[in-house]
Design a protein around this motif. Structure first.
Motif, PDB file in Angstrom:
ATOM      1  N   LEU A 126      39.808  37.620   9.009  1.00  0.00           N
ATOM      2  CA  LEU A 126      39.777  36.999  10.328  1.00  0.00           C
ATOM      3  C   LEU A 126      38.546  37.427  11.108  1.00  0.00           C
ATOM      4  N   HIS A 127      38.076  36.538  11.978  1.00  0.00           N
ATOM      5  CA  HIS A 127      36.944  36.832  12.848  1.00  0.00           C
ATOM      6  C   HIS A 127      37.355  36.452  14.273  1.00  0.00           C
ATOM      7  N   PHE A 128      37.448  37.452  15.143  1.00  0.00           N
ATOM      8  CA  PHE A 128      37.830  37.257  16.532  1.00  0.00           C
ATOM      9  C   PHE A 128      36.581  37.253  17.407  1.00  0.00           C
ATOM     10  N   THR A 129      36.503  36.290  18.328  1.00  0.00           N
ATOM     11  CA  THR A 129      35.384  36.223  19.263  1.00  0.00           C
ATOM     12  C   THR A 129      35.896  35.833  20.651  1.00  0.00           C
ATOM     13  N   GLY A 130      35.102  36.097  21.644  1.00  0.00           N
ATOM     14  CA  GLY A 130      35.428  35.726  23.015  1.00  0.00           C
ATOM     15  C   GLY A 130      34.625  36.572  23.980  1.00  0.00           C
ATOM     16  N   HIS A 131      35.103  36.624  25.221  1.00  0.00           N
ATOM     17  CA  HIS A 131      34.430  37.387  26.273  1.00  0.00           C
ATOM     18  C   HIS A 131      35.477  38.158  27.067  1.00  0.00           C
ATOM     19  N   PHE A 132      35.190  39.411  27.317  1.00  0.00           N
ATOM     20  CA  PHE A 132      36.093  40.280  28.069  1.00  0.00           C
ATOM     21  C   PHE A 132      35.919  39.999  29.559  1.00  0.00           C
ATOM     22  N   THR A 133      36.724  39.074  30.069  1.00  0.00           N
ATOM     23  CA  THR A 133      36.667  38.703  31.480  1.00  0.00           C
ATOM     24  C   THR A 133      37.959  39.035  32.215  1.00  0.00           C
ATOM     25  N   GLY A 134      38.954  39.489  31.468  1.00  0.00           N
ATOM     26  CA  GLY A 134      40.240  39.843  32.057  1.00  0.00           C
ATOM     27  C   GLY A 134      40.357  41.337  32.237  1.00  0.00           C
ATOM     28  N   THR A 135      41.562  41.847  32.026  1.00  0.00           N
ATOM     29  CA  THR A 135      41.840  43.270  32.181  1.00  0.00           C
ATOM     30  C   THR A 135      42.497  43.796  30.913  1.00  0.00           C
ATOM     31  N   PHE A 136      42.089  45.004  30.487  1.00  0.00           N
ATOM     32  CA  PHE A 136      42.680  45.642  29.312  1.00  0.00           C
ATOM     33  C   PHE A 136      42.805  47.126  29.597  1.00  0.00           C
ATOM     34  N   GLN A 137      44.034  47.633  29.527  1.00  0.00           N
ATOM     35  CA  GLN A 137      44.333  49.049  29.760  1.00  0.00           C
ATOM     36  C   GLN A 137      43.674  49.544  31.050  1.00  0.00           C
ATOM     37  N   GLY A 138      43.813  48.746  32.117  1.00  0.00           N
ATOM     38  CA  GLY A 138      43.290  49.116  33.420  1.00  0.00           C
ATOM     39  C   GLY A 138      41.796  48.886  33.606  1.00  0.00           C
ATOM     40  N   ARG A 139      41.117  48.430  32.596  1.00  0.00           N
ATOM     41  CA  ARG A 139      39.669  48.187  32.648  1.00  0.00           C
ATOM     42  C   ARG A 139      39.425  46.699  32.884  1.00  0.00           C
ATOM     43  N   LYS A 140      38.609  46.370  33.885  1.00  0.00           N
ATOM     44  CA  LYS A 140      38.277  44.981  34.207  1.00  0.00           C
ATOM     45  C   LYS A 140      37.015  44.571  33.461  1.00  0.00           C
ATOM     46  N   GLY A 141      37.084  43.433  32.801  1.00  0.00           N
ATOM     47  CA  GLY A 141      35.937  42.934  32.063  1.00  0.00           C
ATOM     48  C   GLY A 141      34.877  42.334  32.960  1.00  0.00           C
ATOM     49  N   ALA A 142      33.646  42.305  32.429  1.00  0.00           N
ATOM     50  CA  ALA A 142      32.509  41.722  33.144  1.00  0.00           C
ATOM     51  C   ALA A 142      31.826  40.675  32.268  1.00  0.00           C
ATOM     52  N   GLY A 143      32.605  40.061  31.384  1.00  0.00           N
ATOM     53  CA  GLY A 143      32.037  39.020  30.531  1.00  0.00           C
ATOM     54  C   GLY A 143      31.413  39.517  29.242  1.00  0.00           C
ATOM     55  N   GLN A 144      31.667  40.781  28.876  1.00  0.00           N
ATOM     56  CA  GLN A 144      31.101  41.317  27.652  1.00  0.00           C
ATOM     57  C   GLN A 144      31.553  40.488  26.447  1.00  0.00           C
ATOM     58  N   PRO A 145      30.630  40.172  25.525  1.00  0.00           N
ATOM     59  CA  PRO A 145      31.033  39.471  24.306  1.00  0.00           C
ATOM     60  C   PRO A 145      31.936  40.366  23.444  1.00  0.00           C
ATOM     61  N   VAL A 146      32.920  39.750  22.832  1.00  0.00           N
ATOM     62  CA  VAL A 146      33.832  40.420  21.914  1.00  0.00           C
ATOM     63  C   VAL A 146      33.672  39.735  20.565  1.00  0.00           C
ATOM     64  N   ASP A 147      33.467  40.540  19.525  1.00  0.00           N
ATOM     65  CA  ASP A 147      33.228  39.998  18.192  1.00  0.00           C
ATOM     66  C   ASP A 147      33.626  41.056  17.182  1.00  0.00           C
ATOM     67  N   PHE A 148      34.791  40.894  16.558  1.00  0.00           N
ATOM     68  CA  PHE A 148      35.260  41.883  15.585  1.00  0.00           C
ATOM     69  C   PHE A 148      36.078  41.196  14.505  1.00  0.00           C
ATOM     70  N   ILE A 149      36.374  41.947  13.452  1.00  0.00           N
ATOM     71  CA  ILE A 149      37.086  41.390  12.307  1.00  0.00           C
ATOM     72  C   ILE A 149      38.454  42.053  12.138  1.00  0.00           C
TER      73      ILE A 149
END
Length: 181
Positions: A126-149
C-alpha cells in the motif's frame, strides 16, 4: 499469473474533520484498485472474485471512511493481529483508526501498488498519501505532505475479511508531521 493496471484517478476533495476524503463508495474503491495484481492460477475465477470483493471494499473504506464499505469488508469475527494499544479489537477497530487518520489527513488516499492472491490470503503493498491539515495526537497540521507505505496480509473466508496482519511505516509518518525526529 494475471497482471492488471489501474488508471490514474483524480478527484476534487471536500474537507470535513473525520471523513474529509469525501468521495462516494464507488470512487473510493476505484482509487484503491491495484496497479499490479498477481493471482494464483489454481484459484477459480469465481473464488478470486469472492475474495477480492471485500478486499476492494476494505481499501475503498480507507479512502472515505464509509461504514457501508467497512461492513461489506470485515466479518463480525474480524481479528487485527497487529492491534495497536488503545484500538478496539474487531470490526470497530478499523473505524477508530480511520476516524483518527482522516481527521489528521483529510485528503488521505491509499493506493494498492501490488496485490498477491494466494490460497485464502490477499497480500497488499500500500502507498498512503495526503496532507496533514487536521489534528493528530494534539498536534495541528500545517499542510505537510504525507507519503508512506504499508503492507497487509488479509485472510478472507465466507466473503469477508476475518484476519489482518499489517505493518505501516509509522516512523516516516510521524517524521513527516513533525512528531518524531
Amino acid at each position: 499469473m494475471r497482471l492488471t493496471s489501474a488508471l490514474p484517478f483524480a478527484l476534487m476533495l471536500a474537507t470535513t474533520p473525520a471523513y474529509a476524503a469525501r468521495v462516494d463508495d464507488r470512487a473510493a474503491i476505484a482509487i484503491a484498485r491495484p496497479r499490479v495484481e498477481i493471482v494464483d492460477r489454481s484459484l477459480p475465477a469465481k473464488t478470486v472474485a469472492a475474495m477480492l470483493a471485500p478486499v476492494d471494499a476494505f481499501y475503498g473504506f480507507w479512502n472515505n471512511g464509509s461504514q457501508a464499505l467497512l461492513d461489506r469488508a470485515v466479518a463480525p469475527s474480524f481479528v487485527d493481529h497487529a492491534l495497536p494499544p488503545g484500538r478496539p479489537q474487531g470490526p470497530k477497530g478499523p473505524m477508530v483508526a480511520a476516524r483518527a487518520f482522516l481527521g489528521a489527513v483529510p485528503d488521505l488516499r491509499v493506493a494498492v501498488t501490488q496485490r498477491l492472491v494466494v490460497g485464502d490470503r490477499v497480500v497488499s503493498a500500500l502507498h498512503f498519501t495526503g496532507h496533514f491539515t487536521g489534528t493528530f495526537q494534539g498536534r495541528k497540521g500545517a499542510g505537510q505532505p504525507v507519503d508512506f507505505i504499508a503492507t497487509d496480509i488479509l485472510a478472507v473466508h465466507g466473503g469477508r475479511i476475518t484476519d489482518n496482519w499489517h505493518l505501516e511505516d509509522n516512523l516516516t509518518f510521524m517524521q513527516q508531521i513533525g512528531a518524531a525526529g
